[in-house]
Design a protein around this motif. Structure first.
Motif, mmCIF file in Angstrom:
data_model
loop_
_atom_site.group_PDB
_atom_site.id
_atom_site.type_symbol
_atom_site.label_atom_id
_atom_site.label_comp_id
_atom_site.label_asym_id
_atom_site.label_seq_id
_atom_site.Cartn_x
_atom_site.Cartn_y
_atom_site.Cartn_z
ATOM 1 N N GLN A 83 0.850 -1.188 0.000
ATOM 2 C CA GLN A 83 0.000 0.000 0.000
ATOM 3 C C GLN A 83 0.886 1.239 0.000
ATOM 4 O O GLN A 83 1.931 1.253 0.642
ATOM 5 N N VAL A 84 0.459 2.269 -0.702
ATOM 6 C CA VAL A 84 1.162 3.547 -0.692
ATOM 7 C C VAL A 84 0.563 4.385 0.431
ATOM 8 O O VAL A 84 -0.640 4.624 0.458
ATOM 9 N N ILE A 85 1.429 4.812 1.364
ATOM 10 C CA ILE A 85 0.960 5.553 2.533
ATOM 11 C C ILE A 85 1.800 6.814 2.687
ATOM 12 O O ILE A 85 3.033 6.766 2.623
ATOM 13 N N SER A 86 1.142 7.930 2.912
ATOM 14 C CA SER A 86 1.828 9.201 3.135
ATOM 15 C C SER A 86 2.560 9.157 4.474
ATOM 16 O O SER A 86 2.029 8.641 5.472
ATOM 17 N N THR A 87 3.748 9.718 4.516
ATOM 18 C CA THR A 87 4.514 9.726 5.768
ATOM 19 C C THR A 87 3.859 10.616 6.825
ATOM 20 O O THR A 87 4.184 10.488 8.003
ATOM 21 N N THR A 88 2.936 11.485 6.426
ATOM 22 C CA THR A 88 2.226 12.289 7.415
ATOM 23 C C THR A 88 1.313 11.415 8.278
ATOM 24 O O THR A 88 0.869 11.851 9.338
ATOM 25 N N SER A 89 1.056 10.180 7.841
ATOM 26 C CA SER A 89 0.241 9.239 8.605
ATOM 27 C C SER A 89 1.056 8.478 9.641
ATOM 28 O O SER A 89 0.489 7.792 10.486
ATOM 29 N N PHE A 90 2.368 8.572 9.593
ATOM 30 C CA PHE A 90 3.216 7.846 10.531
ATOM 31 C C PHE A 90 3.138 8.510 11.909
ATOM 32 O O PHE A 90 3.209 9.724 12.029
ATOM 33 N N LYS A 91 2.994 7.673 12.941
ATOM 34 C CA LYS A 91 2.906 8.214 14.297
ATOM 35 C C LYS A 91 4.082 7.772 15.165
ATOM 36 O O LYS A 91 4.721 8.581 15.806
ATOM 37 N N TYR A 92 4.355 6.468 15.204
ATOM 38 C CA TYR A 92 5.421 5.945 16.059
ATOM 39 C C TYR A 92 6.442 5.176 15.235
ATOM 40 O O TYR A 92 6.091 4.504 14.269
ATOM 41 N N ASN A 93 7.699 5.220 15.664
ATOM 42 C CA ASN A 93 8.743 4.463 15.001
ATOM 43 C C ASN A 93 8.995 3.143 15.741
ATOM 44 O O ASN A 93 8.349 2.842 16.750
ATOM 45 N N TYR A 94 9.958 2.403 15.245
ATOM 46 C CA TYR A 94 10.271 1.086 15.806
ATOM 47 C C TYR A 94 10.575 1.151 17.295
ATOM 48 O O TYR A 94 10.082 0.343 18.077
#
Length: 184
Positions: free
Chosen positions: A139-150
């Motif tokens: 799926q193509v997802i905008s990085t503005t949707s990212f909340k938490y990292n590893y």
């Protein structure tokens, strides 16, 4: 007279030498086995200087770009897709686990500029009682949707590690080429 504030050639050269010693890099001399002497600039110093200058840094293109129409810049070409993950720089490397704003988990495969927005091709990761699994669908997802990292994710799961259902398919996280605090 209109030229009274113009420095002489000697004064101008002296100013240039002073600036070079403060801000420039001295070319490095190289003599290969055949004896043909040549000089090169230190690329690391040049790149550091570019990032340190806000007037230049804002024009540095860090990510490949998918573009409709003709290609006019090297970062718009498809060549970067041919590399194995180990051959990519850490910012292009694959296998970064993240949690989205909507609560879903994804495995980021890359970072690409698409229509002026930074996005990623991602596999959805599904946590369940038998271990976390990775979907095959991309799926193509905008990085503005990212909340938490590893690091945020593993600090919230028991045992400080993601329990993968199939360890043979588990990505190497965090990427060994990146500093842990930079993993996204």
């Amino acid at each position: 007279m209109w030229g009274s504030h113009v420095p002489s050639d000697a004064a101008f050269c002296q100013i240039q030498e002073g600036l070079q010693s403060v801000r420039g890099t001295e070319p490095e001399q190289h003599v290969p086995s055949l004896g043909n002497m040549f000089y090169s600039n230190n690329i690391g110093e040049s790149v550091a200087r570019d990032f340190a200058n806000p007037e230049i840094a804002k024009h540095v293109q860090l990510y490949p770009e998918e573009k409709d129409g003709p290609i006019s810049e090297v970062w718009q070409a498809e060549r970067w897709r041919e590399f194995k993950p180990s051959g990519l720089t850490p910012m292009f490397s694959r296998g970064h686990l993240a949690q989205l704003q909507d609560g879903r988990y994804i495995l980021r495969q890359n970072l690409i500029m698409r229509k002026g927005e930074l996005a990623s091709d991602c596999h959805v990761v599904m946590p369940n009682k038998n271990g976390w699994t990775i979907s095959e669908e991309v799926q193509v997802i905008s990085t503005t949707s990212f909340k938490y990292n590893y690091l945020d994710i593993v600090s919230a799961v028991p045992g400080d590690a993601v329990p993968w259902a199939d360890e043979s398919k588990a990505p190497v996280i965090p990427n060994p080429l990146r500093e842990p605090e930079l993993t996204t």
